[in-house]
Design a protein around this motif. Structure first.
Motif, short mmCIF file in Angstrom:
data_model
loop_
_atom_site.label_atom_id
_atom_site.label_comp_id
_atom_site.label_asym_id
_atom_site.label_seq_id
_atom_site.Cartn_x
_atom_site.Cartn_y
_atom_site.Cartn_z
N SER A 61 -7.48 5.79 -0.14
CA SER A 61 -7.75 4.36 -0.19
C SER A 61 -6.59 3.61 -0.85
O SER A 61 -6.18 2.54 -0.38
CB SER A 61 -9.05 4.12 -0.97
OG SER A 61 -9.28 2.75 -1.12
N ASN A 62 -6.04 4.17 -1.92
CA ASN A 62 -4.89 3.55 -2.57
C ASN A 62 -3.67 3.53 -1.65
O ASN A 62 -2.91 2.56 -1.64
CB ASN A 62 -4.55 4.27 -3.86
CG ASN A 62 -5.50 3.92 -4.98
OD1 ASN A 62 -6.33 3.03 -4.86
ND2 ASN A 62 -5.39 4.64 -6.08
N ARG A 65 -4.36 0.69 0.73
CA ARG A 65 -4.38 -0.63 0.10
C ARG A 65 -3.03 -1.02 -0.52
O ARG A 65 -2.56 -2.14 -0.36
CB ARG A 65 -5.44 -0.67 -0.98
CG ARG A 65 -5.49 -2.00 -1.70
CD ARG A 65 -6.58 -2.01 -2.72
NE ARG A 65 -7.73 -2.65 -2.11
CZ ARG A 65 -8.93 -2.64 -2.61
NH1 ARG A 65 -9.17 -1.99 -3.72
NH2 ARG A 65 -9.91 -3.27 -2.03
N TYR A 66 -2.40 -0.09 -1.22
CA TYR A 66 -1.20 -0.43 -1.99
C TYR A 66 0.08 0.21 -1.46
O TYR A 66 1.17 -0.24 -1.80
CB TYR A 66 -1.36 -0.01 -3.45
CG TYR A 66 -2.59 -0.59 -4.09
CD1 TYR A 66 -2.71 -1.96 -4.30
CD2 TYR A 66 -3.65 0.23 -4.46
CE1 TYR A 66 -3.84 -2.50 -4.88
CE2 TYR A 66 -4.79 -0.30 -5.04
CZ TYR A 66 -4.88 -1.66 -5.25
OH TYR A 66 -6.01 -2.19 -5.81
N GLY A 67 -0.03 1.25 -0.65
CA GLY A 67 1.15 1.97 -0.20
C GLY A 67 1.51 1.75 1.24
O GLY A 67 2.39 2.40 1.78
N ARG A 68 0.84 0.82 1.88
CA ARG A 68 1.02 0.62 3.31
C ARG A 68 2.26 -0.20 3.63
O ARG A 68 2.55 -1.21 2.99
CB ARG A 68 -0.21 -0.10 3.87
CG ARG A 68 -0.11 -0.32 5.33
CD ARG A 68 -1.36 -0.89 5.90
NE ARG A 68 -1.18 -0.94 7.34
CZ ARG A 68 -1.78 -1.77 8.12
NH1 ARG A 68 -2.63 -2.62 7.62
NH2 ARG A 68 -1.55 -1.76 9.39
N ASP A 92 2.77 8.21 0.57
CA ASP A 92 2.86 6.94 1.29
C ASP A 92 4.28 6.39 1.16
O ASP A 92 5.07 6.89 0.36
CB ASP A 92 1.80 5.94 0.80
CG ASP A 92 2.04 5.44 -0.62
OD1 ASP A 92 3.13 4.91 -0.91
OD2 ASP A 92 1.13 5.57 -1.45
N ARG A 94 5.51 3.56 -0.03
CA ARG A 94 5.79 2.53 -1.03
C ARG A 94 6.06 3.16 -2.40
O ARG A 94 5.18 3.21 -3.25
CB ARG A 94 4.64 1.54 -1.14
CG ARG A 94 4.31 0.75 0.12
CD ARG A 94 5.36 -0.29 0.46
NE ARG A 94 5.54 -1.31 -0.54
CZ ARG A 94 4.93 -2.48 -0.55
NH1 ARG A 94 4.06 -2.79 0.39
NH2 ARG A 94 5.18 -3.34 -1.50
N ARG A 97 5.42 1.06 -5.82
CA ARG A 97 4.06 0.71 -6.26
C ARG A 97 3.36 1.97 -6.75
O ARG A 97 2.81 2.72 -5.97
CB ARG A 97 3.28 0.07 -5.11
CG ARG A 97 3.95 -1.24 -4.67
CD ARG A 97 3.13 -1.96 -3.68
NE ARG A 97 2.19 -2.81 -4.41
CZ ARG A 97 1.34 -3.60 -3.80
NH1 ARG A 97 1.29 -3.66 -2.50
NH2 ARG A 97 0.53 -4.35 -4.51
N PRO A 99 0.60 4.22 -9.05
CA PRO A 99 -0.78 4.09 -9.51
C PRO A 99 -0.85 3.95 -11.03
O PRO A 99 0.03 4.43 -11.75
CB PRO A 99 -1.43 5.41 -9.06
CG PRO A 99 -0.31 6.37 -8.99
CD PRO A 99 0.91 5.57 -8.59
N ALA A 103 -4.52 -0.81 -14.63
CA ALA A 103 -4.62 -1.97 -13.75
C ALA A 103 -6.02 -2.57 -13.73
O ALA A 103 -6.25 -3.57 -13.09
CB ALA A 103 -4.19 -1.60 -12.34
#
Length: 165
Positions: A61-62, A65-68, A92, A94, A97, A99, A103
């Motif tokens: 999911s991360n 959401r964040y690595g795409r 991924d 990215r 970015r 984890p 956060a």
């Protein structure tokens, strides 16, 4: 969380799959994880299998959401370690970015609670790999996460039985 170089033993069983950076790809990663673990002899409804599925759901999911990055997917790798442990890796594109538990989200705190250890390492030229290890005896999954009859988990994307992810 720590950064590390990884050495996978030659005798270890390994599974790798490229997945689309979509919610459907993340869900497929979780489902494939359970099927692969069962094929390696893990109990389908065992706590270690449930813990691994939850960790994969969160990391995938991360990645979505964040690595795409447009047109790029993510890679799921499972390695059965000696002593029946499991190493989960999600890569991924990215790398900038990273984890963080700070956060404010519950996701990486969940990974921290379920995994024996986890961390991140660069994946050149620009990506990252987030890894987690599930020990042969997984940590107990909090009752909140597996109690499907509780209304306060209805919005949980990674909870078993929620149909999202």
């Amino acid at each position: 969380m720590k950064s590390e170089s990884v050495h996978i033993p030659m005798a270890a069983q390994q599974f790798t799959q490229l997945l689309s950076a979509t919610r459907r790809g993340a869900r497929l990663g979780r489902l494939l994880t359970v099927e692969q673990l069962v094929s390696w002899g893990w109990l389908r409804d065992g706590e270690a299998t449930d813990a691994a599925a939850l960790v994969v759901a969160e990391l995938a999911s991360n990645a979505v959401r964040y690595g795409r990055l447009e047109g790029r997917g993510f890679r799921l790798t499972l390695v059965q370690l000696p002593g029946t442990g499991l190493r989960i890796e999600v890569t991924d594109p990215r790398g900038e970015r990273l984890p963080s538990r700070r956060a404010g989200g519950l996701g990486m705190a969940l990974v921290d609670a379920l995994a024996a250890d986890w961390g991140v390492r660069p994946f050149p030229p620009s990506g990252k790999t987030v890894w987690a290890e599930i020990g042969p005896e997984s940590r107990n999954i909090p009752d909140l996460l597996v109690d499907r009859d509780r209304s306060d988990v209805a919005g949980c994307r990674t909870c078993p039985g929620q149909g999202q992810g």
